[in-house]
Motif scaffolding. Structure first.
Motif, PDB file in Angstrom:
ATOM      1  N   ALA A 130       0.822  -1.200   0.000  1.00 38.99           N
ATOM      2  CA  ALA A 130       0.000   0.000   0.000  1.00 38.99           C
ATOM      3  C   ALA A 130       0.855   1.248   0.000  1.00 38.99           C
ATOM      4  CB  ALA A 130      -0.924   0.002   1.205  1.00 38.99           C
ATOM      5  N   GLY A 131       2.055   1.205   0.544  1.00 39.15           N
ATOM      6  CA  GLY A 131       2.868   2.402   0.684  1.00 39.15           C
ATOM      7  C   GLY A 131       3.788   2.651  -0.498  1.00 39.15           C
ATOM      8  N   THR A 132       4.017   1.735  -1.415  1.00 33.75           N
ATOM      9  CA  THR A 132       4.989   1.919  -2.478  1.00 33.75           C
ATOM     10  C   THR A 132       4.425   2.651  -3.676  1.00 33.75           C
ATOM     11  OG1 THR A 132       4.474  -0.233  -3.357  1.00 33.75           O
ATOM     12  CG2 THR A 132       6.328  -0.106  -1.834  1.00 33.75           C
ATOM     13  N   CYS A 133       3.119   2.624  -3.929  1.00 36.59           N
ATOM     14  CA  CYS A 133       2.527   3.281  -5.100  1.00 36.59           C
ATOM     15  C   CYS A 133       2.362   4.758  -4.818  1.00 36.59           C
ATOM     16  CB  CYS A 133       1.160   2.700  -5.424  1.00 36.59           C
ATOM     17  SG  CYS A 133       1.176   0.939  -5.682  1.00 36.59           S
ATOM     18  N   ASN A 159      -6.118   1.669  -6.964  1.00 39.78           N
ATOM     19  CA  ASN A 159      -5.190   0.543  -7.114  1.00 39.78           C
ATOM     20  C   ASN A 159      -3.875   1.023  -7.702  1.00 39.78           C
ATOM     21  OD1 ASN A 159      -7.270  -1.190  -6.307  1.00 39.78           O
ATOM     22  ND2 ASN A 159      -8.022  -1.336  -8.410  1.00 39.78           N
ATOM     23  N   CYS A 160      -2.812   0.257  -7.455  1.00 38.60           N
ATOM     24  CA  CYS A 160      -1.502   0.552  -8.033  1.00 38.60           C
ATOM     25  C   CYS A 160      -1.514   0.155  -9.506  1.00 38.60           C
ATOM     26  CB  CYS A 160      -0.404  -0.236  -7.303  1.00 38.60           C
ATOM     27  SG  CYS A 160      -0.171   0.247  -5.585  1.00 38.60           S
ATOM     28  N   TYR A 161      -0.771   0.929 -10.314  1.00 39.42           N
ATOM     29  CA  TYR A 161      -0.635   0.586 -11.726  1.00 39.42           C
ATOM     30  C   TYR A 161       0.396  -0.509 -11.893  1.00 39.42           C
ATOM     31  CZ  TYR A 161      -3.336   4.616 -13.310  1.00 39.42           C
ATOM     32  OH  TYR A 161      -4.335   5.504 -13.558  1.00 39.42           O
ATOM     33  N   SER A 162       0.287  -1.255 -13.016  1.00 40.07           N
ATOM     34  CA  SER A 162       1.319  -2.217 -13.376  1.00 40.07           C
ATOM     35  C   SER A 162       1.734  -1.939 -14.816  1.00 40.07           C
ATOM     36  CB  SER A 162       0.802  -3.656 -13.222  1.00 40.07           C
ATOM     37  OG  SER A 162      -0.290  -3.878 -14.081  1.00 40.07           O
ATOM     38  N   GLY A 214       4.683  -4.190  -6.351  1.00 45.67           N
ATOM     39  CA  GLY A 214       5.852  -4.948  -5.932  1.00 45.67           C
ATOM     40  C   GLY A 214       7.070  -4.076  -5.704  1.00 45.67           C
ATOM     41  N   GLY A 215       7.007  -2.778  -6.022  1.00 42.73           N
ATOM     42  CA  GLY A 215       8.132  -1.879  -5.782  1.00 42.73           C
ATOM     43  C   GLY A 215       8.995  -1.633  -7.003  1.00 42.73           C
TER      44      GLY A 215
END
Length: 160
Positions: free
Chosen positions: A110-113, A121-124, A142-143
């Motif tokens: 949750a903290g890396t995006c 949601n985080c992008y990929s 995933g960082g």
């Protein structure tokens, strides 16, 4: 009865005085027509069938107004704001007597995006970018660092 194999008998010719009368009458009509036709002219010349072109002169007057003062307004263009990139670094504190490290993995994702989608949601890599994210850099869940770049005729998140 007459014989069918013989030529018919020609009719008798008209007398000569009748032929002469026809010729005299025809000649008299011709002469009369010629006299009437020439007397009806009355000394007038015949009309020409050709039309002579006439000269046409056209004059056009155009009034030109005097030039007025020129008013110029200078407008300064406002620059579009670029994408805002915010980098946050989260540090996890170690528990003072606890030997287990569970619970920290959920907090990492949750903290890396730094840039998230409208749904949160985080992008990929491979997903489409928003117009406001063009040129921005963020990380996946995933960082791994990804960048919004123009690729394959569209703006997509790609690995750096």
């Amino acid at each position: 009865m007459t014989n069918p194999y013989t030529a018919p008998i020609p009719p008798t010719p008209r007398p000569l005085h009748r032929r002469v009368l026809v010729w005299v009458g025809g000649t008299a009509l011709f002469v009369t027509g010629a006299l009437i036709g020439s007397a009806g002219n009355d000394g007038q010349q015949p009309v020409e069938t050709k039309v002579k072109p006439s000269t046409t002169i056209t004059a056009t007057v155009t009034a030109t107004p005097e030039p007025g003062p020129t008013v110029t307004e200078t407008v300064k263009a406002k620059a579009k704001p670029g994408p805002t990139v915010t980098v946050t670094k989260t540090a996890t504190a170690k528990a003072a007597g606890s030997g287990s490290g569970s619970g920290s993995s959920g907090q990492d994702s949750a903290g890396t995006c730094t840039i998230v989608s409208n749904a949160g949601n985080c992008y990929s890599a491979g997903q489409f970018c928003r117009n406001s994210d063009h040129g921005a850099v963020t990380t996946t869940a995933g960082g791994v660092k990804i960048e919004c770049a123009y690729s394959s005729n569209a703006w997509r998140w790609t690995y750096i």
